[in-house]
Motif scaffolding. Structure first.
Motif, mmCIF file in Angstrom:
data_model
loop_
_atom_site.group_PDB
_atom_site.id
_atom_site.type_symbol
_atom_site.label_atom_id
_atom_site.label_comp_id
_atom_site.label_asym_id
_atom_site.label_seq_id
_atom_site.Cartn_x
_atom_site.Cartn_y
_atom_site.Cartn_z
ATOM 1 N N ILE A 134 55.604 55.045 24.296
ATOM 2 C CA ILE A 134 55.275 53.762 24.665
ATOM 3 C C ILE A 134 56.099 53.246 25.749
ATOM 4 C CG2 ILE A 134 56.422 52.544 22.631
ATOM 5 C CD1 ILE A 134 53.343 50.964 24.608
ATOM 6 N N ALA A 135 57.395 53.257 25.957
ATOM 7 C CA ALA A 135 58.335 52.768 27.154
ATOM 8 C C ALA A 135 57.902 53.616 28.290
ATOM 9 C CB ALA A 135 59.835 53.183 26.596
ATOM 10 N N ASP A 136 57.672 54.933 28.338
ATOM 11 C CA ASP A 136 56.957 55.711 29.360
ATOM 12 C C ASP A 136 55.590 54.737 29.767
ATOM 13 O OD1 ASP A 136 59.128 57.349 29.441
ATOM 14 O OD2 ASP A 136 57.802 59.100 28.569
ATOM 15 N N CYS A 137 54.866 54.614 28.892
ATOM 16 C CA CYS A 137 53.779 53.899 29.364
ATOM 17 C C CYS A 137 53.890 52.729 30.079
ATOM 18 C CB CYS A 137 52.866 53.973 28.161
ATOM 19 S SG CYS A 137 51.314 52.906 28.390
ATOM 20 N N VAL A 138 54.964 51.690 29.438
ATOM 21 C CA VAL A 138 55.178 50.640 30.092
ATOM 22 C C VAL A 138 55.847 50.762 31.354
ATOM 23 C CG1 VAL A 138 56.681 48.453 29.926
ATOM 24 C CG2 VAL A 138 55.875 49.163 28.124
ATOM 25 N N ARG A 139 56.531 51.685 31.806
ATOM 26 C CA ARG A 139 56.987 51.940 32.920
ATOM 27 C C ARG A 139 56.036 52.432 34.034
ATOM 28 N NH1 ARG A 139 61.694 53.938 30.276
ATOM 29 N NH2 ARG A 139 60.923 55.929 29.820
ATOM 30 N N GLU A 140 55.007 53.379 33.501
ATOM 31 C CA GLU A 140 53.850 53.625 34.418
ATOM 32 C C GLU A 140 53.273 52.393 34.744
ATOM 33 O OE1 GLU A 140 51.819 56.530 32.196
ATOM 34 O OE2 GLU A 140 53.437 57.897 32.142
#
Ligand code: NAD
Ligand code: ZN
Ligand code: ZN
Length: 371
Positions: A227-233
């Motif tokens: 989910i953190a990768d997703c927020v960064r994307e």
């Protein structure tokens, strides 16, 4: 185990006490921690739960001159005196008159274990309110919606403080982990306070859809790898300017964690906190309003230092915020606080409603009891 039982009616014990007849009383995610961690959090059989009450004043002690029988009041969840060093600094959840330094805890709380004073709570017909010369908020139900006003006891000031403690500039992106009552209100408050984008994160469809209506872009964290990768994307690779953890220690983690929980193996209680910290951009701010009561061995201090993350947390200092929030309720309730309440139920149904709220049953987002 939660049950509905007869107990003795409370009486005035101190000149600063008041007794209120409870007319409505909220059920909170914080109550669920007591059900899950009762033994370690010093809950005793017979304790009366509940810290989000409103009602009508029945009787006041001799030092309580600002209230009279018949007044309608909302009672803040923290019990504070209004005049000590901490209260003078508007740190009401740290009040030095009611704090519990024996157990190294802050101000006493209604219905919140013997670590926080062992004070009986408000999911009851009557409530003894200590420090009533200061705490209760008088409300005029001709000018504010009743169920919105009830949320002055906890949800509204908690969410306001959560947003305040993760400062951002106009137009910035705010990510909010957890879309229970607190996260929902954080969405509305972040928009109201000028966020350009709000990203709301949970895994339950009804909670995601309510947050969407409140203005968030939403992500089901269980549908993405990280989910953190997703927020960064979603933020051009940088991360959100401000992030709020509105989950706390009963976080649900990966599929494996959920399996562990089912098998009663210790899950990763910090899944949401880790993700929140990792979602924040360099130089951004994280605010933790979800409750944590235990040690964290793998606190990522190196990452926080390197990324220069600002971090604030803690119990809401309720009365620091309720004056302005009352004005908003009076001004047409732009945060739609009243619209947060999904279930109004008789107090006799408390055991069933605790269970349905804990299971995040479809449509059960904010429960209010009528004694
Ligand atoms: P809640 O239990 O209804 O909401 C928590 C939400 O978090 C749920 O919708 C759940 O699905 C979601 N969630 C679980 N794991 C997640 C994860 N890994 N990532 C994203 N979302 C996840 O509770 P609530 O009433 O909204 O309260 C939220 C938190 O705020 C609780 O910890 C509560 O104790 C705390 N709280 C703090 C204060 C304070 O003064 N700081 C006051 C009130 C409540
Ligand atoms: Zn609460
Ligand atoms: Zn005080």
């Amino acid at each position: 185990m939660v049950s509905v039982d007869d107990v003795d009616d409370p009486r005035i014990e101190e000149p600063t006490d008041a007794i209120i007849r409870v007319t409505a009383s909220g059920l909170c995610g914080s109550d669920l921690h007591l059900v899950d961690h009762g033994a370690t959090m010093a809950v005793k059989p017979g304790d009366v739960l509940g810290h989000e009450p409103m009602g009508v004043v029945e009787e006041v002690g001799s030092d309580v001159t600002r209230l009279k029988k018949g007044d309608t009041v909302v009672v803040p969840f923290n019990i504070s005196c209004g005049s000590c060093f901490m209260c003078a600094h508007e740190l009401y959840s740290q009040c030095e008159t009611t704090q519990n330094l024996g157990g190294r805890k802050g101000a006493s709380l209604f219905g919140y274990t013997h670590l926080y004073g062992g004070v009986d709570g408000g999911q009851a017909e009557f409530l003894r309110v200590p420090q009533a010369h200061f705490g209760p908020i008088k409300v005029d139900l001709d000018e504010v919606p009743e169920l919105g006003a009830l949320l002055l006891s906890d949800v509204l000031p908690t969410a306001w403080q959560a947003v305040d403690y993760a400062p951002f500039d106009h137009g910035d992106t705010v990510a909010i982990y957890g879309l229970g009552p607190i996260g929902q209100m954080c969405v509305s408050i972040a928009k109201h306070r000028g966020a350009g984008r709000v990203i709301g994160i949970d895994r339950f469809a009804d909670r995601l859809s309510m947050a969407e209506k409140r203005g968030a872009e939403v992500v089901d964290y269980s549908s993405v790898d990280d989910i953190a990768d997703c927020v960064r994307e979603m933020t051009g690779g940088r991360g959100a300017d401000a992030v709020i953890d509105a989950v706390g220690m009963d976080a649900d983690g990966s599929f494996a964690d959920r399996l562990f929980q089912t098998l009663k193996i210790q899950p990763d209680r910090f899944a949401a906190l880790h993700a929140a910290l990792a979602s924040c951009r360099r130089g951004g701010n994280v605010s933790v309003t979800g409750v944590y009561s235990m040690w964290m061995l793998n606190f990522p201090i190196g990452d926080l230092f390197d990324k220069q993350i600002g971090l604030r947390w803690g119990q809401a200092n309720v009365k620091r915020w309720t004056g302005g929030l009352y004005e908003l309720l009076k001004d047409g309730d732009p945060l739609d606080a009243a619209g947060l309440v999904t279930n109004v139920e008789p107090l006799e149904k408390a055991p069933e409603m605790y269970d349905r709220f804990k299971k995040k049953e479809d449509g059960v987002i904010k429960v209010v009891f009528r004694p």
